[in-house]
Design an enzyme around this catalytic site. Sequence first.
Site, PDB file in Angstrom:
ATOM      1  CE  LYS A 159      -3.641   1.799   2.490  1.00  0.00           C
ATOM      2  NZ  LYS A 159      -4.921   2.601   3.474  1.00  0.00           N
ATOM      3  CB  SER A 190      -8.219   1.303   5.283  1.00  0.00           C
ATOM      4  OG  SER A 190      -9.129   2.506   4.671  1.00  0.00           O
ATOM      5  CB  SER A 200      -7.826   3.926   2.322  1.00  0.00           C
ATOM      6  OG  SER A 200      -7.277   2.990   3.679  1.00  0.00           O
TER       7      SER A 200
END
Length: 494
Positions: free
Chosen positions: A79, A183, A159
């Site tokens: 990420k 998330s 997210s």
Amino acid sequence: MTDLTKLTLKGALDGLKAKQISSTELTEAFIGAIETANPALNAYVLTTFDKARGMAAESDKRIASGDARALEGAPLGIKDLFCTKDVRTTACSGILDNFIPPYESTVTQNLWDDGAVMLGKLNMDEFAMGSSNETSHWGPVTNPWKSNASNAALTPGGSSGGSASAVAADLCLAATASDTGGSIRQPAAFTGTVGIKPTYGRASRFGMVAFASSLDQAGPITKTVEDAAIMLQSMCSYDTKDSTSLKVDLPDFSSFVGKSVKGLRIGIPDEYRLDGIPAEIDALWEQGIAWLKDAGAEIVRISLPNTKYALPCYYIVAPAEASSNLARYDGMRFGHRTEAATGLTDTYELSRSEGFGKEVKRRIMIGTYVLSAGFYDAYYVKALKVRRRIAEDFTNAFNSCDVILTPATPSSAFELGDTAKAADPVAMYLNDVFTVTTNLAGLPGLSVPAGLDSKGLPLGLQVIGKALDEGTTLAIASVLEKAAGFTHKPSKWW
Ligand code: GLN
């Protein structure tokens, strides 16, 4: 072996160890898959193929010489919230679009130290603020899943939308992600993948771009519960560079996978039966309860009375911390800068107003407001008191149960653009209704795919554990995973 990208992390590690496959072959297979899929899915915002090839060659040498480490040769996606030394890290914000970190986050360093291979950086909502991956500076991510009723592009959630989409579409063996209010778990639920947020303090936050420091926690998104245990083992560590890191022993997480849950007490919170929740989600929850009963667990009704205050509490605490954390982006030391002819203050203003996106600005304004002298007691201090009550609810509930079972999300994946059309930011915030409580209380939470809805889209169940009891959380999840027999994959349209 026909398609190496379809392997689970465990399957790939076994194949590598047995020298049935090489890391180089595996890495090339993922590079090919990413090149094909990424124009449609936009899961990766940066690929590091040269680096990956170098790391894979190194891994193959180690395997040949019998020096393989826990994740030797396994290609992963990272990420874009984790700082990676000399590799652009933006948290998918315009204000960091030229940021090259001079250091490595502890979580990623742990993965490299265990022999993993980096394929690239994964898309996310800007600074991890969002539930649909639509606030990213690099554009939205598309869910590889499609509804059987329409061809519309769906959100992978957020997210960590890039992480979830990449794992679901077989563009990496597993991915790192982060969870401040859901998330990891919501995108996992939307993509038929497994996501676990460990206890606050299990994984170091050093080198993770900060959103809300008292809530942020790293964790993996994977294809299976077993893979989640393997990733967690490598990601977590005590770290003197993070003052909130916990100095505790790491259990052998994999040993809990497949372990009997006989006699364990499963709490079912009354307050999670929300009005207006789709009947399919309720039905799946009941199914999950039945599966655990069949496995010999005992079902107990519990109460978490302050659940209704969790979202408002989260949406005060998280923006308050964000407004403070994001004050560092002033265009002076790093990040985007636009020089104003009219002086320093205007330079700050211009740099920040150009660098940040709309949702981030909204959070900075809310956060600044709730922390301002006139409103601090009324909002921020009050929210901290509510947060304490929410945590106490869990402490009380865990007197009568060992883990808690809830739905992961109030819906399956929705269409990209849907919530923006509603023009109401609160509609997006409602996605987090089942997940924010565990962040406020610092507890481990996991989402496991448990079925498909009538549109053919994945739905997840959430398992919440006691502090530091990821083990039991994984054990329960693996029973659910087995009972659900969820082997569905999105059909390839990209
Ligand atoms: N969707 C939530 C938010 O927008 C949670 C995000 C997260 O966990 N990083 O704040």
